[in-house]
Design an enzyme around this catalytic site. Structure first.
Site, short mmCIF file in Angstrom:
data_model
loop_
_atom_site.label_atom_id
_atom_site.label_comp_id
_atom_site.label_asym_id
_atom_site.label_seq_id
_atom_site.Cartn_x
_atom_site.Cartn_y
_atom_site.Cartn_z
N TYR A 26 0.82 -1.21 0.00
CA TYR A 26 0.00 0.00 0.00
C TYR A 26 0.86 1.26 0.00
O TYR A 26 0.53 2.26 -0.64
CB TYR A 26 -0.94 0.01 1.20
CG TYR A 26 -2.14 -0.90 1.03
CD1 TYR A 26 -3.02 -0.70 -0.03
CD2 TYR A 26 -2.39 -1.92 1.91
CE1 TYR A 26 -4.13 -1.52 -0.20
CE2 TYR A 26 -3.49 -2.75 1.76
CZ TYR A 26 -4.36 -2.54 0.70
OH TYR A 26 -5.45 -3.34 0.54
N GLU B 15 1.14 -29.77 16.53
CA GLU B 15 0.40 -29.17 15.42
C GLU B 15 -0.87 -28.43 15.86
O GLU B 15 -1.06 -27.28 15.50
CB GLU B 15 0.01 -30.25 14.39
CG GLU B 15 -0.81 -29.68 13.23
CD GLU B 15 -1.23 -30.71 12.20
OE1 GLU B 15 -0.78 -31.87 12.27
OE2 GLU B 15 -2.01 -30.34 11.29
N ASP C 179 -0.79 -34.58 13.23
CA ASP C 179 -1.78 -35.55 12.78
C ASP C 179 -1.11 -36.57 11.86
O ASP C 179 -0.05 -36.30 11.28
CB ASP C 179 -2.90 -34.84 12.01
CG ASP C 179 -3.81 -34.01 12.92
OD1 ASP C 179 -3.84 -34.27 14.13
OD2 ASP C 179 -4.48 -33.11 12.39
#
Lengths: 363, 363
Positions: A98, A196, A248
């Protein structure tokens, strides 16, 4: 942030701009050379134990309007970064995008944020200064630490001494965007346990696993931010702590482990700074699904594709991973770390983690 | 967590189970009555200033196999929650789902996590005890606070006294999953400033906005977690602080404001506990896009649909919102909060926020 680091980063940047200047003066068309950033140009560096860019390079030259614009943007960005370092300030990647709207030369303004993000990565590679040392912040940091570690953080309002068990709430110590502002004062830790999911992180903290096993529990929160990976690397290097990753049991989580241990293609120029090649994978392993008879979900087509692509990923070409991935393709199942709750809420801290850590030689 | 709260929550749950018992004993088919949870059954409660469920109810009865199974699952879950409270422990929604695999009656086990999540919400509604008081944790909390506030948190390893400027790093104080474990000791705050994005939160902290304006900067991190909304409500009620919300200028961010101020359809039974109806929207307003000539993106089709759906949402039926949303549809543009950087990195703290806070009567 130390003024020395600011000064050094600033000089590296100005050297880059000076190079363009010299090229102009010598009557050459200015240009910049960069390593080619594709999977085929990633190599294993035996000595450092991480994946780095190979020798193939591509050249950005001002011999086309497009190329000249790219170098112009680089020069404006270098000036902005040099000023930012001079003033000991920082900004986000999005702010840079920006901010370019306020630059006086329309041709130097970025067309989209991909362009400015890409340029910052290019400048990291060419100058060998990290984005953090440019004082460019990411949008979100997110991760947090709980365990027997006493740190001193240099904030922009002075030093803060924080013990990551005694001086923090249940939520733990929030890792700052630039973890190189942290000094390790003292610790009683035996190892680092990267986790995780938030649910499992909270389970371990509630069960007091960090206190009982002198573990530093680092919440990854999915794919870990650079700040988190950098802190893990420093905990390993400076405190000589073994690093373990608990995620996982699916291909996406193996990639999370991979980014902690071996780095990513996107940030291969920073592997030495961000990756911890000695990090070990605790699980959930496909072998655990069988051994502990965990509740599972069937592998989806995209899971199967991801596993197959991992088999051909240089980062996963070890006996261990080939065996585990082939077993998973054979059983056709995946399991989450929180599925250990099917054996009771204490199973993970009383049985699973101690057994796995012993088998891995960490305990 | 106080033992009293545990005891009270436990009794409410056991009362529910006792009701089924009484129905059995009276020769009735056991059943449970719940408010209908749709948009058409949401009403504005003038007195409380929030949106709550209306009078329409639906009944779960054991007069079908499906209905009987639902009530069986409820009874098993009530037993689990009552035990959990007795032991002063907690668990995640996902753990509950997996844990049901260890229950001795196959019919009581959940088929998927939607089912167990839904049941916990039902139990919240019927027992009038919040999930937090059941000690059910969400997967991720995430948000953090920076500002002149001194708190005492009751963690599961004892009390922690933390000043949210002096005792925390640059990352701030991490809000715990259950913010009712926090006691407010002391504060010098004039108002609460909730910030949507991490990049803007870091900008305000770097610029020292919390110190200069005695603001409590609460990072929302997108759609805020329940813990964050609960803490905001308590800061407003107990410390009598005005609450302001600073977000991107697009329909999704107005919904973030809406969930802070008016609650959500999903948690309308908790509006009184989670929502802060007096919360005011700072911006980015569509009017700001025009007034400050901000860099914008065009509205996408889904943006336009979302704005139109907000025009018919009871929560946005005020003159202010109708005017702003119609202006936005007219100009066809949206802007991010970080787009203020186009006017320089200090514009937001030196000009924009002071102007807006003054116009809103907060400063």
């Amino acid at each position: 942030m130390s003024t020395d680091t600011n000064q050094e980063a600033r000089e590296q940047l100005i050297d880059l701009a000076a190079e363009f200047y010299d090229q102009f003066e010598g009557g050459e068309i200015p240009s910049m050379s960069l390593p080619t950033r594709t999977k085929s140009n990633i190599e294993y560096d035996e000595e450092k134990g991480v994946w780095v860019y190979g020798d193939r390079t591509s050249r950005r030259s001002a011999n086309s309007v497009r190329g000249a614009q790219k170098l112009l943007k680089a020069v404006y960005t270098i000036e902005f970064l040099a000023d930012q370092l001079e003033e000991d300030r920082s900004s986000t990647l999005r702010e840079l995008y920006y901010l370019s709207e306020s630059w006086d030369n329309d041709n130097a303004q970025f067309n989209d944020q991909d362009e400015s993000n890409q340029l910052i990565e290019d400048l990291e590679i060419v100058s060998e200064v990290t984005r953090e040392d440019f004082h460019m912040r990411p949008e979100e940091s997110g991760a947090k630490v709980m365990g027997p570690l006493h740190i001193r953080e240099q904030t922009n309002r002075g030093e803060r001494d924080i013990h990551c068990q005694l001086d923090v709430g249940q939520g733990g110590y929030q890792i700052p965007n630039n973890p190189d502002t942290i000094e390790f004062l003292d610790n009683d830790a035996d190892f680092v346990l990267c986790v995780e999911t938030g649910g499992m992180r909270d389970r371990l903290v509630e069960n007091g696993f960090d206190a009982d096993y002198d573990a530093l529990i680092v919440h990854l929160g999915g794919q870990p931010a650079r700040a988190t990976r950098r802190l893990i690397r420093r905990l390993h290097d400076e405190l000589e702590l073994p690093v373990t990753v608990f995620a996982d049991g699916d291909p996406w989580s193996y990639r999370i482990y991979g980014s902690v241990a071996y780095g990513s293609i996107k940030s291969a120029h920073l592997s030495e700074y961000l990756a911890t090649p000695e990090a070990k994978y605790i699980g959930i392993q496909p072998a655990d699904i069988v051994e502990y008879d965990l509740p599972t979900d069937p592998l989806s087509d995209s899971d199967i594709n991801a596993l197959e692509s991992e088999l051909s990923d240089p980062r996963f070409q070890t006996d261990y991973w080939e065996e585990q991935i082939e077993l998973q393709l054979e059983i056709g199942k995946k399991a989450e770390q929180q599925s250990l709750a099917a054996r009771g809420l204490d199973f993970v801290t009383d049985t699973y983690l101690p057994e796995r850590l012993e088998a891995m030689g960490v305990l």
